[in-house]
Design an enzyme around this catalytic site. Structure first.
Site, PDB file in Angstrom:
ATOM      1  N   ARG A   1       0.851  -1.187   0.000  1.00  0.00           N
ATOM      2  CA  ARG A   1       0.000   0.000   0.000  1.00  0.00           C
ATOM      3  C   ARG A   1       0.887   1.237   0.000  1.00  0.00           C
ATOM      4  O   ARG A   1       1.962   1.241   0.602  1.00  0.00           O
ATOM      5  CB  ARG A   1      -0.879   0.045   1.260  1.00  0.00           C
ATOM      6  CG  ARG A   1      -2.122  -0.800   1.166  1.00  0.00           C
ATOM      7  CD  ARG A   1      -3.153  -0.225   0.201  1.00  0.00           C
ATOM      8  NE  ARG A   1      -4.341  -1.054   0.111  1.00  0.00           N
ATOM      9  CZ  ARG A   1      -4.510  -2.074  -0.734  1.00  0.00           C
ATOM     10  NH1 ARG A   1      -3.576  -2.408  -1.584  1.00  0.00           N
ATOM     11  NH2 ARG A   1      -5.640  -2.754  -0.751  1.00  0.00           N
TER      12      ARG A   1
ATOM     13  N   HIS B   1      -0.811   0.991  -9.431  1.00  0.00           N
ATOM     14  CA  HIS B   1      -1.535   0.082  -8.541  1.00  0.00           C
ATOM     15  C   HIS B   1      -2.141  -1.052  -9.376  1.00  0.00           C
ATOM     16  O   HIS B   1      -3.359  -1.268  -9.365  1.00  0.00           O
ATOM     17  CB  HIS B   1      -2.616   0.820  -7.744  1.00  0.00           C
ATOM     18  CG  HIS B   1      -3.079   0.044  -6.544  1.00  0.00           C
ATOM     19  ND1 HIS B   1      -3.346   0.630  -5.335  1.00  0.00           N
ATOM     20  CD2 HIS B   1      -3.315  -1.275  -6.369  1.00  0.00           C
ATOM     21  CE1 HIS B   1      -3.745  -0.295  -4.464  1.00  0.00           C
ATOM     22  NE2 HIS B   1      -3.734  -1.474  -5.080  1.00  0.00           N
TER      23      HIS B   1
HETATM   24  P1  NDP Z   1      -2.128 -11.292   4.529  1.00  0.00           P
HETATM   25  O1  NDP Z   1      -3.066 -10.741   5.529  1.00  0.00           O
HETATM   26  O2  NDP Z   1      -2.290 -12.706   4.084  1.00  0.00           O
HETATM   27  O3  NDP Z   1      -0.635 -11.156   5.093  1.00  0.00           O
HETATM   28  C1  NDP Z   1      -0.184 -10.002   5.702  1.00  0.00           C
HETATM   29  C2  NDP Z   1       1.240 -10.241   6.204  1.00  0.00           C
HETATM   30  O4  NDP Z   1       1.743  -9.017   6.753  1.00  0.00           O
HETATM   31  C3  NDP Z   1       1.304 -11.290   7.304  1.00  0.00           C
HETATM   32  O5  NDP Z   1       2.486 -12.058   7.185  1.00  0.00           O
HETATM   33  C4  NDP Z   1       1.373 -10.437   8.561  1.00  0.00           C
HETATM   34  O6  NDP Z   1       2.010 -11.041   9.663  1.00  0.00           O
HETATM   35  C5  NDP Z   1       2.212  -9.278   8.070  1.00  0.00           C
HETATM   36  N1  NDP Z   1       2.024  -8.125   8.938  1.00  0.00           N
HETATM   37  C6  NDP Z   1       0.872  -7.445   9.199  1.00  0.00           C
HETATM   38  N2  NDP Z   1       1.102  -6.470  10.094  1.00  0.00           N
HETATM   39  C7  NDP Z   1       2.412  -6.532  10.406  1.00  0.00           C
HETATM   40  C8  NDP Z   1       3.252  -5.816  11.296  1.00  0.00           C
HETATM   41  N3  NDP Z   1       2.783  -4.827  12.050  1.00  0.00           N
HETATM   42  N4  NDP Z   1       4.544  -6.180  11.368  1.00  0.00           N
HETATM   43  C9  NDP Z   1       5.029  -7.191  10.619  1.00  0.00           C
HETATM   44  N5  NDP Z   1       4.291  -7.922   9.764  1.00  0.00           N
HETATM   45  C10 NDP Z   1       2.995  -7.598   9.672  1.00  0.00           C
HETATM   46  O7  NDP Z   1      -2.145 -10.322   3.291  1.00  0.00           O
HETATM   47  P2  NDP Z   1      -1.887 -10.656   1.737  1.00  0.00           P
HETATM   48  O8  NDP Z   1      -0.573 -11.309   1.607  1.00  0.00           O
HETATM   49  O9  NDP Z   1      -3.075 -11.325   1.141  1.00  0.00           O
HETATM   50  O10 NDP Z   1      -1.843  -9.162   1.139  1.00  0.00           O
HETATM   51  C11 NDP Z   1      -0.890  -8.232   1.576  1.00  0.00           C
HETATM   52  C12 NDP Z   1      -1.238  -6.841   1.096  1.00  0.00           C
HETATM   53  O11 NDP Z   1      -0.960  -6.708  -0.294  1.00  0.00           O
HETATM   54  C13 NDP Z   1      -2.711  -6.443   1.180  1.00  0.00           C
HETATM   55  O12 NDP Z   1      -3.064  -6.068   2.486  1.00  0.00           O
HETATM   56  C14 NDP Z   1      -2.790  -5.286   0.220  1.00  0.00           C
HETATM   57  O13 NDP Z   1      -2.513  -4.079   0.894  1.00  0.00           O
HETATM   58  C15 NDP Z   1      -1.653  -5.572  -0.765  1.00  0.00           C
HETATM   59  N6  NDP Z   1      -2.168  -5.845  -2.120  1.00  0.00           N
HETATM   60  C16 NDP Z   1      -1.776  -5.022  -3.143  1.00  0.00           C
HETATM   61  C17 NDP Z   1      -2.189  -5.279  -4.432  1.00  0.00           C
HETATM   62  C18 NDP Z   1      -1.712  -4.458  -5.566  1.00  0.00           C
HETATM   63  O14 NDP Z   1      -2.220  -4.602  -6.673  1.00  0.00           O
HETATM   64  N7  NDP Z   1      -0.743  -3.591  -5.380  1.00  0.00           N
HETATM   65  C19 NDP Z   1      -3.085  -6.402  -4.731  1.00  0.00           C
HETATM   66  C20 NDP Z   1      -3.403  -7.211  -3.598  1.00  0.00           C
HETATM   67  C21 NDP Z   1      -2.969  -6.922  -2.336  1.00  0.00           C
HETATM   68  P3  NDP Z   1       1.437 -12.408  10.297  1.00  0.00           P
HETATM   69  O15 NDP Z   1       1.859 -13.497   9.327  1.00  0.00           O
HETATM   70  O16 NDP Z   1       2.136 -12.519  11.588  1.00  0.00           O
HETATM   71  O17 NDP Z   1      -0.052 -12.246  10.378  1.00  0.00           O
HETATM   72  C1  OXD Z   2      -5.968  -5.367  -3.158  1.00  0.00           C
HETATM   73  C2  OXD Z   2      -5.563  -4.401  -4.170  1.00  0.00           C
HETATM   74  O1  OXD Z   2      -5.883  -5.089  -1.969  1.00  0.00           O
HETATM   75  O2  OXD Z   2      -5.916  -4.575  -5.352  1.00  0.00           O
HETATM   76  O3  OXD Z   2      -6.400  -6.468  -3.541  1.00  0.00           O
HETATM   77  O4  OXD Z   2      -4.845  -3.458  -3.850  1.00  0.00           O
END
Ligand code: NDP
Ligand code: OXD
Length: 315
Positions: free
Chosen positions: A230, A278
């Site tokens: 993000r 994005h």
């Molecule tokens: P998940 O919820 O599956 O994973 C999130 C990961 O981040 C987990 O490993 C979590 O830790 C870690 N995390 C969260 N908070 C913290 C913190 N404070 N410190 C350290 N680690 C942390 O999310 P996804 O993998 O499905 O997606 C990740 C992000 O990708 C989405 O939230 C979105 O913002 C972004 N995204 C962007 C897209 C784009 O087109 N640019 C498309 C899709 C998604 P833990 O394993 O311990 O829970």
């Molecule tokens: C998502 C994105 O969060 O597209 O899936 O950014």
């Protein structure tokens, strides 16, 4: 007794709703506005950046479905009612993100920027070639997307580090967790891939101080940042500063503090920055709506919803 199906509220901002509407309508009655703020016929909401208060007083709302993996766009509204929030976990989206990450890592590793600068000048010069196993890619966020990208990077021979909130094991990777793991993770990382969710704990985390901790004396000739998580995880101005003083060698940015990236942003024309709008992993209704419809039906049969957001953690 079977649950009454009710109506689905579809509220998408910055996404074209038409295809989502058509596909949801195959099984459900879909509306784009409730009949008043306390419409009792709405049972599910499918949203992207819904307007504040839209969902707050719907008395029979059973669940909110995000059309994306991230849910910061939902949580931004403090009046969100206390119903389950389902986020996207889907092979199609995960594959797109893995493609994006691997594309950008390989482009930095194989010196894409150098070749792009040579071509218009017709320069025939081959720089020294590096091997992937001399490079450490650090994946911030070991969720569905981070783990999948890590697995493919490992298969290409990169060393992979991962950082998460809680301890996570990823076969073949070196993992770090929490505040105490952050600096050691960064110190062992040449290419930083950010795949974190945006929460109160992660907002602005990718700042100048963090970038200074990356390993610069490496086979790449500098540290590289790739952010597909993000935009508000990062500070655009700090990235520019880091690029200009050599803290960072290059960056690939898919997300920005303000989107669309303002035309006045220096990131657009910075020679060390690769910008995508994005678009790393776009939500495709053809793949995602069937999963949502299945979840609604299963829920009405009494089965639990999958891929729920932990409201306290914010993702
Ligand atoms: P998940 O919820 O599956 O994973 C999130 C990961 O981040 C987990 O490993 C979590 O830790 C870690 N995390 C969260 N908070 C913290 C913190 N404070 N410190 C350290 N680690 C942390 O999310 P996804 O993998 O499905 O997606 C990740 C992000 O990708 C989405 O939230 C979105 O913002 C972004 N995204 C962007 C897209 C784009 O087109 N640019 C498309 C899709 C998604 P833990 O394993 O311990 O829970
Ligand atoms: C998502 C994105 O969060 O597209 O899936 O950014």
């Amino acid at each position: 007794m079977a649950m009454d199906k009710g109506r689905v509220l579809l509220s998408l901002n910055a996404f074209h709703p038409q295809r989502w509407f058509e596909l949801l309508s195959v099984e459900r009655t879909v509306v784009s506005e409730p009949d008043g703020p306390a419409d009792p016929t709405i049972t599910y909401a499918v949203v992207w950046k819904q307007r504040p208060n839209l969902l707050s007083s719907l008395p029979n709302l059973r669940a909110i479905f995000s059309i994306g993996a991230g849910v910061d766009h939902i949580m931004a509204d403090p009046t969100i009612p206390d119903v389950p929030i389902v986020r996207v976990v889907a092979d199609n989206l995960t594959r797109h993100m893995t493609e994006y990450v691997v594309w950008r890592v390989l482009d930095h590793h194989r010196q894409g920027a150098l070749y792009r600068s040579q071509q218009p000048k017709k320069i025939w010069r081959e720089p020294a070639q590096r091997t992937a196993n001399d490079i450490s890619v650090g994946v911030m966020g070991l969720g569905n997307l981070g783990r999948a990208a890590a697995a493919t990077l490992l298969s290409l021979g990169f060393h992979v580090n991962g950082w998460s909130r809680r301890e996570q094991a990823v076969a073949g990777a070196t993992t770090f967790a929490g505040d105490s793991g952050l600096i050691p993770f960064l110190n062992a990382t040449d290419i930083l891939v950010v795949l974190l969710p945006l929460t109160a704990a992660t907002r602005g985390i990718v700042d100048y101080g963090l970038l200074r901790q990356l390993r610069r004396a490496n086979g790449l000739g500098g540290a590289v940042l790739i952010n597909a998580g993000r935009g508000r995880l990062q500070k655009d101005a700090d990235i520019l500063r880091a690029l200009d003083d050599g803290t960072l060698k290059e960056a690939s940015l898919d997300v920005f503090e303000v989107e669309p990236l303002p035309k006045t942003s220096p990131l657009w024309s910075h020679p060390k920055v690769f910008v995508t709008p994005h678009a790393a992993a776009t939500s495709d209704p053809n793949h995602l709506v069937p999963i949502m419809l299945e979840q609604m039906t299963a829920f009405e049969r009494g089965e639990p919803l999958q891929n729920l957001v932990d409201r306290e953690a914010g993702y």
